[in-house]
Write a protein that holds these residues in place. Sequence first.
Motif, PDB file in Angstrom:
ATOM      1  N   LEU A 307       0.819  -1.215   0.000  1.00 45.52           N
ATOM      2  CA  LEU A 307       0.000   0.000   0.000  1.00 45.52           C
ATOM      3  C   LEU A 307       0.854   1.266   0.000  1.00 45.52           C
ATOM      4  CD1 LEU A 307      -2.745   1.385   0.153  1.00 45.52           C
ATOM      5  CD2 LEU A 307      -2.673   1.101   2.645  1.00 45.52           C
ATOM      6  N   LYS A 308       1.808   1.350   0.914  1.00 48.29           N
ATOM      7  CA  LYS A 308       2.645   2.551   1.007  1.00 48.29           C
ATOM      8  C   LYS A 308       3.499   2.716  -0.252  1.00 48.29           C
ATOM      9  CE  LYS A 308       5.959   4.849   4.062  1.00 48.29           C
ATOM     10  NZ  LYS A 308       6.748   4.731   5.330  1.00 48.29           N
ATOM     11  N   ILE A 309       4.026   1.619  -0.788  1.00 47.28           N
ATOM     12  CA  ILE A 309       4.851   1.664  -1.997  1.00 47.28           C
ATOM     13  C   ILE A 309       4.036   2.193  -3.175  1.00 47.28           C
ATOM     14  CG2 ILE A 309       6.074   0.238  -3.693  1.00 47.28           C
ATOM     15  CD1 ILE A 309       6.835  -1.614  -1.346  1.00 47.28           C
ATOM     16  N   ILE A 310       2.787   1.723  -3.289  1.00 52.05           N
ATOM     17  CA  ILE A 310       1.913   2.174  -4.373  1.00 52.05           C
ATOM     18  C   ILE A 310       1.663   3.674  -4.253  1.00 52.05           C
ATOM     19  CG2 ILE A 310      -0.441   2.024  -5.304  1.00 52.05           C
ATOM     20  CD1 ILE A 310      -0.371  -0.983  -4.493  1.00 52.05           C
ATOM     21  N   ALA A 311       1.344   4.126  -3.042  1.00 53.73           N
ATOM     22  CA  ALA A 311       1.080   5.550  -2.833  1.00 53.73           C
ATOM     23  C   ALA A 311       2.294   6.400  -3.186  1.00 53.73           C
ATOM     24  CB  ALA A 311       0.660   5.785  -1.386  1.00 53.73           C
ATOM     25  N   ALA A 331     -14.376  -7.369   0.175  1.00 54.27           N
ATOM     26  CA  ALA A 331     -15.529  -6.781  -0.502  1.00 54.27           C
ATOM     27  C   ALA A 331     -16.654  -7.795  -0.656  1.00 54.27           C
ATOM     28  CB  ALA A 331     -15.113  -6.264  -1.878  1.00 54.27           C
ATOM     29  N   SER A 332     -17.857  -7.392  -0.296  1.00 50.07           N
ATOM     30  CA  SER A 332     -19.112  -8.152  -0.426  1.00 50.07           C
ATOM     31  C   SER A 332     -19.370  -9.106   0.725  1.00 50.07           C
ATOM     32  CB  SER A 332     -19.193  -8.924  -1.753  1.00 50.07           C
ATOM     33  OG  SER A 332     -18.511 -10.173  -1.681  1.00 50.07           O
ATOM     34  N   LEU A 333     -18.411  -9.300   1.622  1.00 53.89           N
ATOM     35  CA  LEU A 333     -18.600 -10.208   2.749  1.00 53.89           C
ATOM     36  C   LEU A 333     -19.083  -9.450   3.987  1.00 53.89           C
ATOM     37  CD1 LEU A 333     -15.431 -12.467   2.392  1.00 53.89           C
ATOM     38  CD2 LEU A 333     -17.783 -13.041   1.778  1.00 53.89           C
ATOM     39  N   PRO A 334     -19.687 -10.147   4.945  1.00 54.51           N
ATOM     40  CA  PRO A 334     -20.105  -9.468   6.184  1.00 54.51           C
ATOM     41  C   PRO A 334     -18.933  -8.807   6.917  1.00 54.51           C
ATOM     42  CG  PRO A 334     -21.138 -11.621   6.002  1.00 54.51           C
ATOM     43  CD  PRO A 334     -20.133 -11.551   4.899  1.00 54.51           C
ATOM     44  N   SER A 335     -17.731  -9.322   6.700  1.00 55.32           N
ATOM     45  CA  SER A 335     -16.541  -8.774   7.364  1.00 55.32           C
ATOM     46  C   SER A 335     -15.903  -7.627   6.578  1.00 55.32           C
ATOM     47  CB  SER A 335     -15.503  -9.884   7.547  1.00 55.32           C
ATOM     48  OG  SER A 335     -15.176 -10.471   6.287  1.00 55.32           O
ATOM     49  N   GLN A 336     -16.601  -7.122   5.563  1.00 50.49           N
ATOM     50  CA  GLN A 336     -16.048  -6.047   4.739  1.00 50.49           C
ATOM     51  C   GLN A 336     -15.657  -4.836   5.592  1.00 50.49           C
ATOM     52  OE1 GLN A 336     -17.905  -4.801   0.871  1.00 50.49           O
ATOM     53  NE2 GLN A 336     -18.358  -2.901   1.981  1.00 50.49           N
ATOM     54  N   GLN A 337     -14.490  -4.268   5.261  1.00 52.18           N
ATOM     55  CA  GLN A 337     -14.022  -3.048   5.908  1.00 52.18           C
ATOM     56  C   GLN A 337     -13.613  -2.056   4.824  1.00 52.18           C
ATOM     57  OE1 GLN A 337     -10.797  -4.752   8.194  1.00 52.18           O
ATOM     58  NE2 GLN A 337     -12.036  -4.808  10.057  1.00 52.18           N
ATOM     59  N   VAL A 338     -13.932  -0.771   5.048  1.00 53.52           N
ATOM     60  CA  VAL A 338     -13.625   0.259   4.062  1.00 53.52           C
ATOM     61  C   VAL A 338     -12.906   1.415   4.744  1.00 53.52           C
ATOM     62  CG1 VAL A 338     -14.543   1.831   2.318  1.00 53.52           C
ATOM     63  CG2 VAL A 338     -15.687  -0.359   2.757  1.00 53.52           C
ATOM     64  N   LEU A 339     -11.800   1.819   4.157  1.00 55.34           N
ATOM     65  CA  LEU A 339     -11.068   2.992   4.623  1.00 55.34           C
ATOM     66  C   LEU A 339     -10.923   3.961   3.462  1.00 55.34           C
ATOM     67  CD1 LEU A 339      -9.074   4.583   6.511  1.00 55.34           C
ATOM     68  CD2 LEU A 339      -7.261   3.163   5.523  1.00 55.34           C
ATOM     69  N   THR A 340     -11.351   5.210   3.651  1.00 54.63           N
ATOM     70  CA  THR A 340     -11.090   6.217   2.626  1.00 54.63           C
ATOM     71  C   THR A 340     -10.099   7.219   3.182  1.00 54.63           C
ATOM     72  OG1 THR A 340     -12.994   7.556   3.328  1.00 54.63           O
ATOM     73  CG2 THR A 340     -13.343   5.982   1.531  1.00 54.63           C
ATOM     74  N   THR A 341      -9.139   7.586   2.355  1.00 53.63           N
ATOM     75  CA  THR A 341      -8.060   8.451   2.795  1.00 53.63           C
ATOM     76  C   THR A 341      -7.478   9.151   1.566  1.00 53.63           C
ATOM     77  OG1 THR A 341      -5.973   8.494   4.049  1.00 53.63           O
ATOM     78  CG2 THR A 341      -6.405   6.519   2.719  1.00 53.63           C
ATOM     79  N   LYS A 344      -1.284  10.920   0.290  1.00 57.25           N
ATOM     80  CA  LYS A 344      -0.322  11.504   1.233  1.00 57.25           C
ATOM     81  C   LYS A 344      -0.489  10.916   2.629  1.00 57.25           C
ATOM     82  CE  LYS A 344       1.346  15.934   3.036  1.00 57.25           C
ATOM     83  NZ  LYS A 344       1.160  17.422   2.998  1.00 57.25           N
ATOM     84  N   LYS A 345      -1.727  10.762   3.084  1.00 56.98           N
ATOM     85  CA  LYS A 345      -1.964  10.235   4.430  1.00 56.98           C
ATOM     86  C   LYS A 345      -1.532   8.779   4.565  1.00 56.98           C
ATOM     87  CE  LYS A 345      -5.675  13.289   6.014  1.00 56.98           C
ATOM     88  NZ  LYS A 345      -7.092  13.358   6.461  1.00 56.98           N
ATOM     89  N   ILE A 346      -1.649   8.018   3.492  1.00 53.95           N
ATOM     90  CA  ILE A 346      -1.181   6.627   3.540  1.00 53.95           C
ATOM     91  C   ILE A 346       0.289   6.589   3.925  1.00 53.95           C
ATOM     92  CG2 ILE A 346      -0.620   4.616   2.101  1.00 53.95           C
ATOM     93  CD1 ILE A 346      -3.239   5.166   0.581  1.00 53.95           C
ATOM     94  N   VAL A 347       1.055   7.538   3.371  1.00 53.30           N
ATOM     95  CA  VAL A 347       2.498   7.576   3.643  1.00 53.30           C
ATOM     96  C   VAL A 347       2.793   8.218   4.992  1.00 53.30           C
ATOM     97  CG1 VAL A 347       4.723   8.439   2.827  1.00 53.30           C
ATOM     98  CG2 VAL A 347       3.021   7.619   1.177  1.00 53.30           C
ATOM     99  N   THR A 348       2.226   9.382   5.243  1.00 49.64           N
ATOM    100  CA  THR A 348       2.574  10.119   6.479  1.00 49.64           C
ATOM    101  C   THR A 348       2.016   9.454   7.734  1.00 49.64           C
ATOM    102  OG1 THR A 348       0.632  11.569   6.220  1.00 49.64           O
ATOM    103  CG2 THR A 348       2.732  12.310   5.267  1.00 49.64           C
ATOM    104  N   ASP A 349       0.833   8.839   7.616  1.00 49.28           N
ATOM    105  CA  ASP A 349       0.223   8.189   8.783  1.00 49.28           C
ATOM    106  C   ASP A 349       0.577   6.713   8.877  1.00 49.28           C
ATOM    107  OD1 ASP A 349      -0.886  10.654   9.036  1.00 49.28           O
ATOM    108  OD2 ASP A 349      -2.968  10.035   8.713  1.00 49.28           O
ATOM    109  N   ASN A 350       1.407   6.267   7.921  1.00 48.73           N
ATOM    110  CA  ASN A 350       1.857   4.871   7.902  1.00 48.73           C
ATOM    111  C   ASN A 350       0.669   3.896   7.987  1.00 48.73           C
ATOM    112  OD1 ASN A 350       3.944   3.009   7.647  1.00 48.73           O
ATOM    113  ND2 ASN A 350       4.127   2.718   9.861  1.00 48.73           N
ATOM    114  N   ILE A 351      -0.324   4.152   7.138  1.00 44.78           N
ATOM    115  CA  ILE A 351      -1.529   3.314   7.123  1.00 44.78           C
ATOM    116  C   ILE A 351      -1.182   1.917   6.597  1.00 44.78           C
ATOM    117  CG2 ILE A 351      -3.786   3.000   6.020  1.00 44.78           C
ATOM    118  CD1 ILE A 351      -4.080   6.054   6.089  1.00 44.78           C
ATOM    119  N   VAL A 352      -1.696   0.913   7.273  1.00 49.15           N
ATOM    120  CA  VAL A 352      -1.434  -0.485   6.920  1.00 49.15           C
ATOM    121  C   VAL A 352      -2.749  -1.148   6.509  1.00 49.15           C
ATOM    122  CG1 VAL A 352      -0.621  -2.724   7.742  1.00 49.15           C
ATOM    123  CG2 VAL A 352       0.532  -0.624   8.485  1.00 49.15           C
TER     124      VAL A 352
END
Length: 375
Positions: A307-311, A331-341, A344-352
Motif C-alpha cells: 500500500l505505502k509503496i503504491i502511494a 468486498a461483499s462479505l459481512p466482514s467487509q471493511q472500508v477505509l477512505t483516505t 499523502k496520508k497513507i504515507v505520512t500516517d503509515n496506514i497499513v
Amino acid sequence: MIKKVKIFSRKNDLTVKQVKEVLGCFKEITFETDFAEAYKDEFDSRLLADSRSQHPLMQEFVGALLGNSADIVIHPAKELPYPLNDELEVIALTDTLVSKNSGKLKETPFETHPLQGNLVVITKRNNEPLRKLFRKIDIRKNFGKVYLAGFGPGDPELMTIKTDRVLSEADIIFYDDLLDSSCLKKYSGEEIYVGKRKGKHSKNQDEINRILYEAALKGLKVVRLKGGDAMIFGRGGEEINYLRQRFIDVEVIPGVTSAIAAAAETLIPLTHRGVASSVAFCTGHPENKIRIPDADTLVYYMGASSLKIIAEKLMRNGLSGDTPTAVIRNASLPSQQVLTTTLKKIVTDNIVAESPSLIIVGDTIKVNNYVGELL
C-alpha cells in the motif's frame, strides 16, 4: 464417400510405424503417403521435455495442406505448434500400440512430454468428411471438460447461475482460497483445495495445471473455481494454454471481479461523467510489477502489503497527495471493511492494509462525498 486420402508425414522409423498402424484402421480407404526427411534426433530429444519447441517440419506440413498437395498431415502431437494455423484443425488425436511398446520411450532419463507417443491428424478447417472418417480413432472423445468458473468476490449470491449449474454437475471441483468453502457442501462433486495466498501456496501453478489435466484425461467434468473472475489476475490464461495444448476442451464462465463488487458495495463509481472516463486494473505486487497506467481511476489488486509503496510511486509520478484513495477489505462479505483516505496520508500516517484488500485511487471516490465518511 471418401475413397482416397493423400497423407504427409515425416520419415522417422517410429513415426512411420505409428502412421502405418493408424492407417490400418481404415481398410476401405486407399492412402497415398509422402514421408518428408526427418531432422536430427537431438531436436527430437529436446522436444520430449520442452512443450514450447516446434518441429522444423511443421512449416513444410502447413504448406502442403494449404497448397492442397496433401489432404491430411499425421505428426507427433508433442511437436504441434500452439496455437495452430487458423486455416487448419486437428481432427483426431490418436494413441498407438507401437509407441506404447517402444523401449526408447521407456528409457528416457527425464520426464517426457505428456503427449509423447500420441499422433495428431491435421487437415484444412471444416472438412466434414475427413472429420467424420477419423472420429472413430480420436481419443479426445474420451476426455472430460474443464470449466474455469468465477465464484465472484465472496458473497455466494453474486455467483452466476451458470457457475452454480456446472458446480451441480461437476465430478470434481478444484477451489480457490478467496471463497467460503462451506458454500460447496451442497454440491456432490469431490472438492479439492488448491488455494494460493501470498507466501502460502497449497499447490504451485504447475501442479494445478497438471492435476486439472489428469482429471480431464479420466473423462471427468472438472470445475476450476476461482475467486472473482478467472481472466482478471486469476491465471486463467495460463491454465487455458496448458490444457488446450494437450487437447482438453476448456470453457470459461465469468465471475464478478472484486473491483466491480467493491465499487457496488461502497457506492464508489469507477467511471463518472465529467470526472473519470477510463479505469485500469493493476496488480499491487510484486513491487517491480506495479504499473501506473494513464487512466482516471486506478484499481490495484493484491496490494495490501504494498500500500505505502503504491502511494509513493503514484505521487512520484505526478498524482497529487490529496488524490482520494479507498482501501476495501473482503468486498461483499459481512466482514467487509472500508477505509477512505488520500495518497499523502497513507504515507505520512503509515496506514497499513490487511489482506485481501483492493485499492481504488481517483477522484470518483469523492463524487458522492464519501471521503472521510467511511473511515
